[in-house]
Design a protein around this motif. Structure first.
Motif, mmCIF file in Angstrom:
data_model
loop_
_atom_site.group_PDB
_atom_site.id
_atom_site.type_symbol
_atom_site.label_atom_id
_atom_site.label_comp_id
_atom_site.label_asym_id
_atom_site.label_seq_id
_atom_site.Cartn_x
_atom_site.Cartn_y
_atom_site.Cartn_z
ATOM 1 N N ASP A 11 1.131 -0.602 -0.102
ATOM 2 C CA ASP A 11 0.420 -0.128 0.232
ATOM 3 C C ASP A 11 0.878 1.158 -0.193
ATOM 4 O OD1 ASP A 11 -2.383 -1.452 -0.226
ATOM 5 O OD2 ASP A 11 -1.941 -1.604 2.216
ATOM 6 N N TYR A 12 1.821 1.351 -0.860
ATOM 7 C CA TYR A 12 3.654 2.498 -1.130
ATOM 8 C C TYR A 12 1.937 3.835 -1.200
ATOM 9 C CZ TYR A 12 7.292 4.127 -0.702
ATOM 10 O OH TYR A 12 8.500 4.730 -0.682
ATOM 11 N N VAL A 13 2.347 4.710 -0.413
ATOM 12 C CA VAL A 13 1.922 6.122 -0.304
ATOM 13 C C VAL A 13 3.555 7.038 -0.380
ATOM 14 C CG1 VAL A 13 1.660 8.382 0.620
ATOM 15 C CG2 VAL A 13 0.207 5.589 0.623
ATOM 16 N N GLY A 14 4.009 7.938 -1.217
ATOM 17 C CA GLY A 14 4.714 8.601 -1.700
ATOM 18 C C GLY A 14 5.898 8.122 -2.535
ATOM 19 N N ALA A 15 6.786 8.840 -2.465
ATOM 20 C CA ALA A 15 8.433 8.156 -3.464
ATOM 21 C C ALA A 15 8.853 7.187 -3.384
ATOM 22 C CB ALA A 15 9.015 9.243 -4.123
ATOM 23 N N GLY A 16 9.233 6.795 -4.040
ATOM 24 C CA GLY A 16 9.967 4.933 -4.571
ATOM 25 C C GLY A 16 10.366 4.434 -4.987
ATOM 26 N N THR A 17 11.499 3.099 -5.000
ATOM 27 C CA THR A 17 12.460 3.057 -5.583
ATOM 28 C C THR A 17 12.874 0.909 -5.558
ATOM 29 O OG1 THR A 17 13.836 4.442 -6.148
ATOM 30 C CG2 THR A 17 14.643 2.678 -6.929
ATOM 31 N N VAL A 18 11.815 0.903 -6.686
ATOM 32 C CA VAL A 18 12.325 -0.929 -6.418
ATOM 33 C C VAL A 18 13.550 -0.788 -7.516
ATOM 34 C CG1 VAL A 18 10.752 -3.240 -7.397
ATOM 35 C CG2 VAL A 18 9.891 -0.759 -6.390
ATOM 36 N N GLU A 19 14.164 -2.555 -6.821
ATOM 37 C CA GLU A 19 14.974 -2.555 -7.362
ATOM 38 C C GLU A 19 15.176 -3.517 -8.147
ATOM 39 O OE1 GLU A 19 19.092 -1.212 -5.320
ATOM 40 O OE2 GLU A 19 18.008 0.605 -5.470
ATOM 41 N N PHE A 20 15.833 -3.771 -9.383
ATOM 42 C CA PHE A 20 15.863 -5.361 -9.923
ATOM 43 C C PHE A 20 17.002 -5.494 -10.380
ATOM 44 C CE2 PHE A 20 11.474 -3.520 -11.025
ATOM 45 C CZ PHE A 20 10.915 -4.763 -9.683
ATOM 46 N N ILE A 21 17.779 -6.890 -10.203
ATOM 47 C CA ILE A 21 18.579 -7.115 -10.948
ATOM 48 C C ILE A 21 18.138 -7.990 -12.199
ATOM 49 C CG2 ILE A 21 19.040 -9.550 -9.538
ATOM 50 C CD1 ILE A 21 22.049 -7.275 -9.715
ATOM 51 N N ALA A 22 19.396 -7.746 -13.125
ATOM 52 C CA ALA A 22 19.101 -8.612 -14.801
ATOM 53 C C ALA A 22 19.717 -9.441 -15.145
ATOM 54 C CB ALA A 22 18.336 -8.123 -15.997
ATOM 55 N N ASP A 23 19.723 -10.737 -15.639
ATOM 56 C CA ASP A 23 20.891 -11.360 -16.289
ATOM 57 C C ASP A 23 20.629 -11.173 -18.156
ATOM 58 O OD1 ASP A 23 22.677 -13.046 -17.936
ATOM 59 O OD2 ASP A 23 21.463 -15.019 -16.568
ATOM 60 N N ALA A 24 22.114 -9.833 -17.645
ATOM 61 C CA ALA A 24 22.165 -9.687 -19.692
ATOM 62 C C ALA A 24 23.161 -10.004 -20.287
ATOM 63 C CB ALA A 24 22.723 -8.045 -18.939
ATOM 64 N N ARG A 25 23.102 -11.759 -19.731
ATOM 65 C CA ARG A 25 23.965 -12.157 -21.411
ATOM 66 C C ARG A 25 23.637 -12.227 -22.518
ATOM 67 N NH1 ARG A 25 24.256 -17.728 -18.266
ATOM 68 N NH2 ARG A 25 21.767 -17.387 -17.901
ATOM 69 N N ASP A 26 22.342 -12.198 -22.689
ATOM 70 C CA ASP A 26 21.940 -12.387 -24.126
ATOM 71 C C ASP A 26 20.901 -10.806 -24.116
ATOM 72 O OD1 ASP A 26 22.598 -14.604 -24.513
ATOM 73 O OD2 ASP A 26 21.232 -15.524 -23.130
ATOM 74 N N GLY A 27 21.359 -10.116 -24.030
ATOM 75 C CA GLY A 27 20.436 -8.302 -23.715
ATOM 76 C C GLY A 27 19.580 -8.155 -21.857
ATOM 77 N N LEU A 28 18.620 -7.697 -22.479
ATOM 78 C CA LEU A 28 18.250 -7.567 -21.287
ATOM 79 C C LEU A 28 16.630 -8.748 -21.889
ATOM 80 C CD1 LEU A 28 17.696 -3.985 -20.340
ATOM 81 C CD2 LEU A 28 18.783 -5.404 -19.070
ATOM 82 N N ARG A 29 16.603 -9.334 -21.286
ATOM 83 C CA ARG A 29 14.850 -10.235 -21.186
ATOM 84 C C ARG A 29 13.670 -10.129 -20.440
ATOM 85 N NH1 ARG A 29 17.042 -15.883 -23.114
ATOM 86 N NH2 ARG A 29 14.943 -16.260 -22.013
ATOM 87 N N SER A 30 12.726 -10.236 -20.671
ATOM 88 C CA SER A 30 11.594 -10.077 -19.015
ATOM 89 C C SER A 30 11.569 -11.519 -18.325
ATOM 90 C CB SER A 30 10.026 -9.531 -20.050
ATOM 91 O OG SER A 30 10.025 -11.050 -21.143
ATOM 92 N N ASP A 31 12.526 -12.271 -18.843
ATOM 93 C CA ASP A 31 12.337 -13.620 -17.920
ATOM 94 C C ASP A 31 13.397 -13.691 -17.366
ATOM 95 O OD1 ASP A 31 13.742 -14.197 -20.558
ATOM 96 O OD2 ASP A 31 13.292 -16.573 -20.560
ATOM 97 N N ARG A 32 14.695 -12.490 -17.182
ATOM 98 C CA ARG A 32 15.778 -12.333 -16.595
ATOM 99 C C ARG A 32 16.362 -11.153 -15.980
ATOM 100 N NH1 ARG A 32 20.188 -15.035 -20.601
ATOM 101 N NH2 ARG A 32 19.066 -17.145 -21.461
ATOM 102 N N ILE A 33 15.090 -11.292 -15.277
ATOM 103 C CA ILE A 33 14.270 -9.757 -14.233
ATOM 104 C C ILE A 33 14.387 -10.072 -13.314
ATOM 105 C CG2 ILE A 33 14.587 -7.474 -13.601
ATOM 106 C CD1 ILE A 33 15.256 -6.169 -16.916
ATOM 107 N N TRP A 34 14.788 -10.064 -11.720
ATOM 108 C CA TRP A 34 14.356 -10.369 -10.088
ATOM 109 C C TRP A 34 14.461 -8.912 -9.756
ATOM 110 C CZ3 TRP A 34 18.646 -13.763 -12.868
ATOM 111 C CH2 TRP A 34 17.901 -14.518 -13.550
ATOM 112 N N PHE A 35 13.114 -9.298 -8.989
ATOM 113 C CA PHE A 35 12.997 -8.241 -7.996
ATOM 114 C C PHE A 35 14.675 -8.110 -7.078
ATOM 115 C CE2 PHE A 35 12.296 -7.215 -2.909
ATOM 116 C CZ PHE A 35 11.582 -6.036 -3.210
#
Length: 410
Positions: free
Chosen positions: A267-291
Protein backbone atom coordinates in the motif's frame (compact mmCIF):
# COMPACT_ATOMS: atom_id res chain seq x y z
CA UNK A 1 -0.23 22.58 1.41
CA UNK A 2 1.80 22.99 4.60
CA UNK A 3 3.59 26.30 5.11
CA UNK A 4 6.99 25.14 6.38
CA UNK A 5 9.24 22.10 6.10
CA UNK A 6 12.23 20.92 8.09
CA UNK A 7 14.72 18.80 6.18
CA UNK A 8 16.25 16.26 8.56
CA UNK A 9 19.39 15.97 6.47
CA UNK A 10 22.31 17.96 5.14
CA UNK A 11 24.40 18.77 2.09
CA UNK A 12 23.24 18.26 -1.46
CA UNK A 13 19.86 16.68 -0.77
CA UNK A 14 18.85 19.33 1.75
CA UNK A 15 19.69 22.08 -0.73
CA UNK A 16 17.82 20.30 -3.51
CA UNK A 17 14.66 19.98 -1.37
CA UNK A 18 14.91 23.63 -0.33
CA UNK A 19 15.00 24.63 -3.99
CA UNK A 20 11.57 23.15 -4.66
CA UNK A 21 10.20 24.42 -1.35
CA UNK A 22 11.22 28.00 -2.22
CA UNK A 23 9.55 27.73 -5.61
CA UNK A 24 6.32 26.65 -3.89
CA UNK A 25 6.53 29.39 -1.25
CA UNK A 26 7.21 26.96 1.60
CA UNK A 27 9.42 28.18 4.44
CA UNK A 28 12.59 26.08 4.86
CA UNK A 29 14.21 24.93 8.07
CA UNK A 30 17.67 23.35 8.15
CA UNK A 31 19.23 21.26 10.88
CA UNK A 32 22.94 21.31 11.58
CA UNK A 33 25.46 19.50 13.69
CA UNK A 34 28.35 21.46 15.17
CA UNK A 35 30.37 20.57 12.07
CA UNK A 36 27.72 22.09 9.78
CA UNK A 37 26.76 25.32 11.50
CA UNK A 38 28.14 27.36 8.58
CA UNK A 39 27.45 24.80 5.85
CA UNK A 40 25.88 25.64 2.48
CA UNK A 41 22.56 23.99 3.32
CA UNK A 42 22.31 26.13 6.46
CA UNK A 43 23.00 29.27 4.46
CA UNK A 44 20.30 28.27 1.97
CA UNK A 45 17.54 27.80 4.54
CA UNK A 46 15.24 30.44 5.96
CA UNK A 47 16.08 29.20 9.45
CA UNK A 48 18.36 26.62 11.04
CA UNK A 49 18.40 24.66 14.28
CA UNK A 50 21.45 23.08 15.92
CA UNK A 51 20.89 19.38 16.65
CA UNK A 52 24.08 18.19 18.34
CA UNK A 53 27.77 17.36 18.03
CA UNK A 54 29.47 16.44 14.75
CA UNK A 55 29.18 12.63 14.94
CA UNK A 56 26.07 11.56 13.04
CA UNK A 57 24.95 9.28 15.87
CA UNK A 58 24.63 12.36 18.07
CA UNK A 59 22.97 14.63 15.51
CA UNK A 60 21.57 13.50 12.15
CA UNK A 61 20.74 10.05 13.54
CA UNK A 62 19.21 11.30 16.79
CA UNK A 63 15.44 10.95 16.51
CA UNK A 64 14.66 12.89 19.73
CA UNK A 65 16.87 15.81 18.71
CA UNK A 66 15.43 15.99 15.20
CA UNK A 67 11.84 15.90 16.41
CA UNK A 68 12.66 18.50 19.05
CA UNK A 69 14.22 20.70 16.36
CA UNK A 70 11.09 20.44 14.23
CA UNK A 71 8.85 21.39 17.14
CA UNK A 72 11.16 24.22 18.22
CA UNK A 73 11.24 25.66 14.71
CA UNK A 74 7.49 25.51 14.24
CA UNK A 75 7.85 23.46 11.06
CA UNK A 76 4.69 21.72 9.95
CA UNK A 77 6.35 18.92 7.96
CA UNK A 78 9.56 16.88 8.02
CA UNK A 79 11.38 15.60 4.93
CA UNK A 80 14.07 12.98 5.71
CA UNK A 81 16.05 13.31 2.46
CA UNK A 82 18.02 10.14 1.73
CA UNK A 83 20.45 8.22 3.91
CA UNK A 84 20.55 8.83 7.66
CA UNK A 85 17.03 8.14 9.02
CA UNK A 86 15.14 8.25 5.72
CA UNK A 87 14.21 4.55 5.87
CA UNK A 88 13.74 4.31 9.64
CA UNK A 89 10.16 3.51 10.59
CA UNK A 90 10.71 4.69 14.17
CA UNK A 91 11.61 8.16 12.90
CA UNK A 92 8.46 8.35 10.78
CA UNK A 93 6.40 7.27 13.79
CA UNK A 94 8.06 9.84 16.06
CA UNK A 95 7.39 12.62 13.56
CA UNK A 96 3.75 11.65 13.24
CA UNK A 97 3.36 11.21 17.01
CA UNK A 98 4.55 14.80 17.43
CA UNK A 99 1.68 15.98 15.24
CA UNK A 100 3.89 16.73 12.24
CA UNK A 101 3.50 15.73 8.59
CA UNK A 102 5.87 12.96 7.53
CA UNK A 103 6.99 13.34 3.91
CA UNK A 104 7.46 9.72 3.04
CA UNK A 105 5.80 6.31 3.04
CA UNK A 106 4.03 4.87 6.04
CA UNK A 107 6.08 3.30 8.84
CA UNK A 108 4.40 -0.01 7.96
CA UNK A 109 5.66 0.16 4.35
CA UNK A 110 9.15 1.11 5.52
CA UNK A 111 9.25 -1.89 7.84
CA UNK A 112 7.81 -4.24 5.24
CA UNK A 113 10.58 -3.44 2.78
CA UNK A 114 13.35 -2.79 5.31
CA UNK A 115 14.45 -6.40 5.76
CA UNK A 116 15.52 -8.16 2.58
CA UNK A 117 14.37 -11.60 3.69
CA UNK A 118 10.83 -10.58 4.66
CA UNK A 119 10.61 -8.33 1.59
CA UNK A 120 11.48 -11.31 -0.62
CA UNK A 121 8.75 -13.37 1.00
CA UNK A 122 6.21 -10.59 0.50
CA UNK A 123 7.20 -10.19 -3.14
CA UNK A 124 6.91 -13.92 -3.79
CA UNK A 125 3.40 -13.82 -2.34
CA UNK A 126 2.57 -10.85 -4.60
CA UNK A 127 3.76 -12.67 -7.70
CA UNK A 128 6.82 -10.45 -8.21
CA UNK A 129 9.79 -12.39 -9.64
CA UNK A 130 12.67 -12.53 -7.16
CA UNK A 131 16.26 -13.62 -7.64
CA UNK A 132 16.61 -17.37 -6.99
CA UNK A 133 17.76 -17.69 -3.41
CA UNK A 134 17.08 -18.75 0.17
CA UNK A 135 15.67 -16.97 3.17
CA UNK A 136 14.42 -18.48 6.41
CA UNK A 137 14.59 -18.68 10.18
CA UNK A 138 17.18 -21.47 10.39
CA UNK A 139 20.34 -19.54 9.69
CA UNK A 140 22.75 -22.23 10.79
CA UNK A 141 25.91 -22.69 8.78
CA UNK A 142 24.89 -26.22 7.78
CA UNK A 143 21.48 -25.11 6.50
CA UNK A 144 22.97 -22.21 4.58
CA UNK A 145 25.70 -24.35 3.03
CA UNK A 146 23.15 -26.91 1.86
CA UNK A 147 21.00 -24.15 0.38
CA UNK A 148 24.04 -22.65 -1.37
CA UNK A 149 24.89 -25.99 -2.96
CA UNK A 150 21.30 -26.39 -4.11
CA UNK A 151 21.38 -22.93 -5.72
CA UNK A 152 24.67 -23.64 -7.45
CA UNK A 153 27.93 -21.71 -7.20
CA UNK A 154 28.63 -18.85 -7.20
CA UNK A 155 26.23 -17.46 -4.58
CA UNK A 156 25.92 -14.18 -2.72
CA UNK A 157 25.59 -14.07 1.05
CA UNK A 158 23.68 -10.89 1.88
CA UNK A 159 22.79 -9.18 5.14
CA UNK A 160 19.04 -9.45 5.69
CA UNK A 161 18.98 -5.89 7.02
CA UNK A 162 21.57 -4.65 4.55
CA UNK A 163 21.81 -1.78 2.14
CA UNK A 164 24.28 0.49 0.42
CA UNK A 165 26.37 -2.44 -0.78
CA UNK A 166 27.40 -3.48 2.72
CA UNK A 167 27.09 -6.96 4.15
CA UNK A 168 27.59 -8.86 0.87
CA UNK A 169 30.03 -11.68 0.09
CA UNK A 170 30.44 -13.68 -3.11
CA UNK A 171 31.31 -17.35 -2.62
CA UNK A 172 32.53 -19.55 -5.46
CA UNK A 173 32.81 -22.90 -3.69
CA UNK A 174 31.98 -24.76 -0.51
CA UNK A 175 35.51 -24.54 0.87
CA UNK A 176 35.26 -20.76 1.18
CA UNK A 177 31.71 -20.65 2.49
CA UNK A 178 32.27 -20.70 6.27
CA UNK A 179 34.81 -17.86 6.24
CA UNK A 180 32.67 -15.71 3.95
CA UNK A 181 29.58 -16.33 6.08
CA UNK A 182 31.41 -15.31 9.27
CA UNK A 183 32.77 -12.15 7.63
CA UNK A 184 29.37 -11.21 6.27
CA UNK A 185 27.76 -11.68 9.67
CA UNK A 186 30.40 -9.54 11.38
CA UNK A 187 29.91 -6.72 8.88
CA UNK A 188 26.13 -6.97 9.08
CA UNK A 189 26.17 -6.83 12.87
CA UNK A 190 28.50 -3.84 12.90
CA UNK A 191 26.62 -1.93 10.18
CA UNK A 192 22.99 -2.81 10.94
CA UNK A 193 22.92 -4.40 14.40
CA UNK A 194 21.53 -7.58 12.81
CA UNK A 195 23.68 -10.50 11.68
CA UNK A 196 20.96 -12.48 9.87
CA UNK A 197 21.67 -13.29 6.24
CA UNK A 198 20.00 -14.64 3.12
CA UNK A 199 21.38 -16.25 -0.02
CA UNK A 200 20.95 -15.34 -3.66
CA UNK A 201 22.29 -16.85 -6.83
CA UNK A 202 25.12 -14.68 -8.12
CA UNK A 203 24.22 -13.18 -11.49
CA UNK A 204 27.48 -13.10 -13.45
CA UNK A 205 26.51 -10.64 -16.19
CA UNK A 206 24.38 -8.28 -14.09
CA UNK A 207 22.57 -5.09 -14.94
CA UNK A 208 21.13 -2.98 -12.12
CA UNK A 209 17.74 -1.71 -13.26
CA UNK A 210 15.45 0.26 -10.98
CA UNK A 211 11.97 1.68 -11.43
CA UNK A 212 10.72 4.92 -9.90
CA UNK A 213 7.25 4.49 -8.43
CA UNK A 214 4.92 6.99 -6.77
CA UNK A 215 1.71 6.45 -4.84
CA UNK A 216 -0.84 8.68 -3.14
CA UNK A 217 -3.29 8.21 -0.28
CA UNK A 218 -6.23 7.99 -2.69
CA UNK A 219 -5.21 4.71 -4.31
CA UNK A 220 -3.23 6.30 -7.13
CA UNK A 221 -0.04 4.53 -8.14
CA UNK A 222 2.21 5.18 -11.14
CA UNK A 223 5.71 4.45 -12.38
CA UNK A 224 8.04 6.98 -13.95
CA UNK A 225 9.99 4.44 -16.01
CA UNK A 226 13.36 2.95 -15.26
CA UNK A 227 16.95 3.95 -14.53
CA UNK A 228 20.15 1.99 -15.09
CA UNK A 229 22.66 2.07 -12.23
CA UNK A 230 25.00 -0.70 -13.36
CA UNK A 231 28.18 1.39 -13.30
CA UNK A 232 29.32 1.01 -9.71
CA UNK A 233 32.51 0.93 -7.68
CA UNK A 234 32.60 -1.33 -4.62
CA UNK A 235 28.82 -1.73 -5.03
CA UNK A 236 28.36 2.03 -4.79
CA UNK A 237 26.68 3.77 -7.72
CA UNK A 238 28.81 6.32 -9.57
CA UNK A 239 27.00 6.78 -12.94
CA UNK A 240 23.24 6.56 -13.42
CA UNK A 241 21.09 7.07 -16.49
CA UNK A 242 17.51 7.04 -17.69
CA UNK A 243 16.15 5.27 -19.57
CA UNK A 244 18.08 1.98 -19.43
CA UNK A 245 20.17 1.21 -22.52
CA UNK A 246 18.85 -1.66 -24.60
CA UNK A 247 15.42 -1.57 -22.98
CA UNK A 248 12.66 -2.90 -25.21
CA UNK A 249 8.97 -2.13 -24.91
CA UNK A 250 8.26 -5.70 -23.78
CA UNK A 251 10.87 -5.69 -21.02
CA UNK A 252 9.90 -2.19 -19.88
CA UNK A 253 6.28 -3.23 -19.58
CA UNK A 254 7.23 -6.30 -17.56
CA UNK A 255 9.64 -4.62 -15.16
CA UNK A 256 7.41 -1.58 -14.57
CA UNK A 257 4.41 -3.86 -13.93
CA UNK A 258 6.50 -5.82 -11.42
CA UNK A 259 7.52 -2.58 -9.69
CA UNK A 260 3.90 -1.48 -9.39
CA UNK A 261 2.94 -4.90 -8.00
CA UNK A 262 5.70 -4.59 -5.42
CA UNK A 263 4.52 -1.15 -4.34
CA UNK A 264 0.88 -2.23 -4.30
CA UNK A 265 1.74 -5.14 -2.00
CA UNK A 266 2.63 -2.68 0.79
CA UNK A 267 0.00 0.00 0.00
CA UNK A 268 2.81 2.35 -0.92
CA UNK A 269 2.39 6.12 -0.62
CA UNK A 270 5.08 8.56 -1.71
CA UNK A 271 8.27 8.23 -3.75
CA UNK A 272 9.96 4.85 -3.87
CA UNK A 273 12.35 2.85 -6.00
CA UNK A 274 12.01 -0.83 -6.78
CA UNK A 275 15.40 -2.29 -7.66
CA UNK A 276 15.94 -5.27 -9.96
CA UNK A 277 18.92 -7.35 -11.01
CA UNK A 278 19.00 -8.46 -14.65
CA UNK A 279 20.94 -11.31 -16.21
CA UNK A 280 22.15 -9.47 -19.32
CA UNK A 281 24.15 -12.22 -20.99
CA UNK A 282 21.81 -12.04 -23.98
CA UNK A 283 20.59 -8.48 -23.50
CA UNK A 284 17.63 -7.49 -21.37
CA UNK A 285 14.91 -10.15 -21.24
CA UNK A 286 11.63 -10.06 -19.34
CA UNK A 287 12.22 -13.54 -17.89
CA UNK A 288 15.66 -12.62 -16.54
CA UNK A 289 14.92 -9.61 -14.35
CA UNK A 290 14.34 -10.20 -10.64
CA UNK A 291 13.39 -8.09 -7.63
CA UNK A 292 16.25 -7.20 -5.27
CA UNK A 293 14.85 -4.64 -2.85
CA UNK A 294 12.73 -1.53 -2.51
CA UNK A 295 14.15 1.77 -1.31
CA UNK A 296 11.40 3.57 0.57
CA UNK A 297 12.70 7.07 -0.05
CA UNK A 298 13.93 9.46 -2.69
CA UNK A 299 17.05 8.14 -4.44
CA UNK A 300 20.33 9.97 -5.00
CA UNK A 301 19.84 9.44 -8.73
CA UNK A 302 16.31 10.85 -8.91
CA UNK A 303 17.39 13.82 -11.11
CA UNK A 304 17.78 11.63 -14.21
CA UNK A 305 14.14 10.57 -13.89
CA UNK A 306 13.13 14.21 -13.47
CA UNK A 307 15.11 15.13 -16.58
CA UNK A 308 13.40 12.59 -18.85
CA UNK A 309 9.85 12.98 -17.49
CA UNK A 310 9.72 16.71 -16.67
CA UNK A 311 8.44 15.88 -13.18
CA UNK A 312 9.71 17.50 -9.97
CA UNK A 313 9.64 14.48 -7.65
CA UNK A 314 10.12 16.58 -4.52
CA UNK A 315 7.09 18.68 -5.43
CA UNK A 316 5.13 15.44 -5.82
CA UNK A 317 6.36 14.36 -2.40
CA UNK A 318 5.12 17.60 -0.89
CA UNK A 319 1.73 17.39 -2.59
CA UNK A 320 1.12 13.75 -1.71
CA UNK A 321 2.18 14.33 1.92
CA UNK A 322 -0.30 17.23 2.05
CA UNK A 323 -3.07 14.83 1.04
CA UNK A 324 -3.34 15.74 -2.64
CA UNK A 325 -3.72 13.12 -5.38
CA UNK A 326 -0.90 12.43 -7.81
CA UNK A 327 -0.53 15.35 -10.24
CA UNK A 328 -0.45 13.07 -13.31
CA UNK A 329 -2.04 9.78 -14.32
CA UNK A 330 0.06 7.04 -15.90
CA UNK A 331 -1.01 7.84 -19.44
CA UNK A 332 0.25 11.43 -19.07
CA UNK A 333 3.78 10.44 -18.01
CA UNK A 334 6.11 10.09 -21.00
CA UNK A 335 9.81 9.62 -21.63
CA UNK A 336 11.61 12.47 -23.35
CA UNK A 337 15.25 12.07 -24.33
CA UNK A 338 18.10 10.71 -22.23
CA UNK A 339 19.78 11.77 -18.99
CA UNK A 340 23.05 10.71 -17.36
CA UNK A 341 24.25 11.58 -13.86
CA UNK A 342 27.79 11.49 -12.48
CA UNK A 343 28.71 11.88 -8.85
CA UNK A 344 31.60 14.22 -8.03
CA UNK A 345 33.25 13.20 -4.76
CA UNK A 346 36.24 14.36 -2.74
CA UNK A 347 38.47 11.29 -3.08
CA UNK A 348 42.10 10.25 -3.48
CA UNK A 349 42.28 8.04 -6.60
CA UNK A 350 45.85 6.86 -6.00
CA UNK A 351 44.78 5.51 -2.60
CA UNK A 352 41.86 3.45 -3.78
CA UNK A 353 39.44 6.40 -3.95
CA UNK A 354 39.30 6.82 -0.19
CA UNK A 355 37.49 10.00 0.94
CA UNK A 356 39.52 13.18 1.08
CA UNK A 357 38.92 15.93 3.63
CA UNK A 358 39.80 19.59 3.88
CA UNK A 359 38.81 23.02 2.66
CA UNK A 360 37.64 23.47 -0.93
CA UNK A 361 39.92 26.34 -1.84
CA UNK A 362 38.71 26.34 -5.43
CA UNK A 363 35.48 24.91 -6.84
CA UNK A 364 34.26 25.82 -10.33
CA UNK A 365 31.30 23.74 -11.50
CA UNK A 366 30.42 23.67 -15.21
CA UNK A 367 27.53 25.30 -17.00
CA UNK A 368 25.21 23.60 -19.45
CA UNK A 369 24.23 20.73 -17.15
CA UNK A 370 22.14 20.49 -14.01
CA UNK A 371 24.24 20.79 -10.85
CA UNK A 372 23.01 19.53 -7.48
CA UNK A 373 25.78 20.56 -5.10
CA UNK A 374 26.20 20.28 -1.36
CA UNK A 375 29.12 22.67 -0.99
CA UNK A 376 30.60 25.85 -2.36
CA UNK A 377 34.14 27.20 -2.66
CA UNK A 378 35.56 27.80 0.81
CA UNK A 379 33.47 25.11 2.48
CA UNK A 380 34.95 22.18 4.38
CA UNK A 381 34.63 18.53 3.42
CA UNK A 382 34.89 16.95 6.84
CA UNK A 383 35.50 13.42 8.11
CA UNK A 384 32.07 12.86 9.62
CA UNK A 385 29.82 12.43 6.57
CA UNK A 386 29.98 11.31 2.94
CA UNK A 387 32.39 12.94 0.52
CA UNK A 388 29.84 13.89 -2.17
CA UNK A 389 30.55 17.35 -3.55
CA UNK A 390 28.01 17.52 -6.35
CA UNK A 391 26.01 15.61 -8.92
CA UNK A 392 26.24 16.55 -12.60
CA UNK A 393 23.17 15.68 -14.69
CA UNK A 394 23.25 16.01 -18.48
CA UNK A 395 20.23 15.70 -20.79
CA UNK A 396 19.93 15.42 -24.55
CA UNK A 397 17.49 13.90 -27.05
CA UNK A 398 19.77 10.85 -27.42
CA UNK A 399 22.06 8.81 -25.20
CA UNK A 400 25.05 9.76 -27.31
CA UNK A 401 24.21 13.43 -26.89
CA UNK A 402 23.69 13.13 -23.14
CA UNK A 403 26.98 11.32 -22.58
CA UNK A 404 28.81 13.84 -24.77
CA UNK A 405 27.30 16.72 -22.80
CA UNK A 406 28.34 15.09 -19.53
CA UNK A 407 31.86 14.41 -20.81
CA UNK A 408 32.25 18.03 -21.90
CA UNK A 409 31.03 19.24 -18.50
CA UNK A 410 33.44 16.97 -16.65
Amino acid sequence: MFRSVLVANRGEIARRIFRTARRLGIETVAVASDADLEAAHVRDADRAVRIGPAPAAESYLSIPDLVAAALESGAEAVHPGYGFLSETAAFAEAVQAAGLIWIGPSPEAIRAMGLKDSARERMIAAGVPVTPGWQGDDGSEATLLTAARDLGWPVLIKAAAGGGGRGIRRVDNGADFAAALAACRREAQAAFGDDRVLLERCIEAPRHIEVQVFGDAHGGLVHLFERDCTLQRRRQKVIEEAPAPGMTAEVREAVCAAALAAARAVDYVGAGTVEFIADARDGLRSDRIWFMEMNTRLQVEHPVTEAVTGVDLVEWQFRVAAGEPLPLSQDRIALNGWAVEARLCAEIPERGFIPSTGRLEHLALPEGVRIDSGVEAGDEVGPYYDSLIAKLIAWAPTREGATENLAEAC
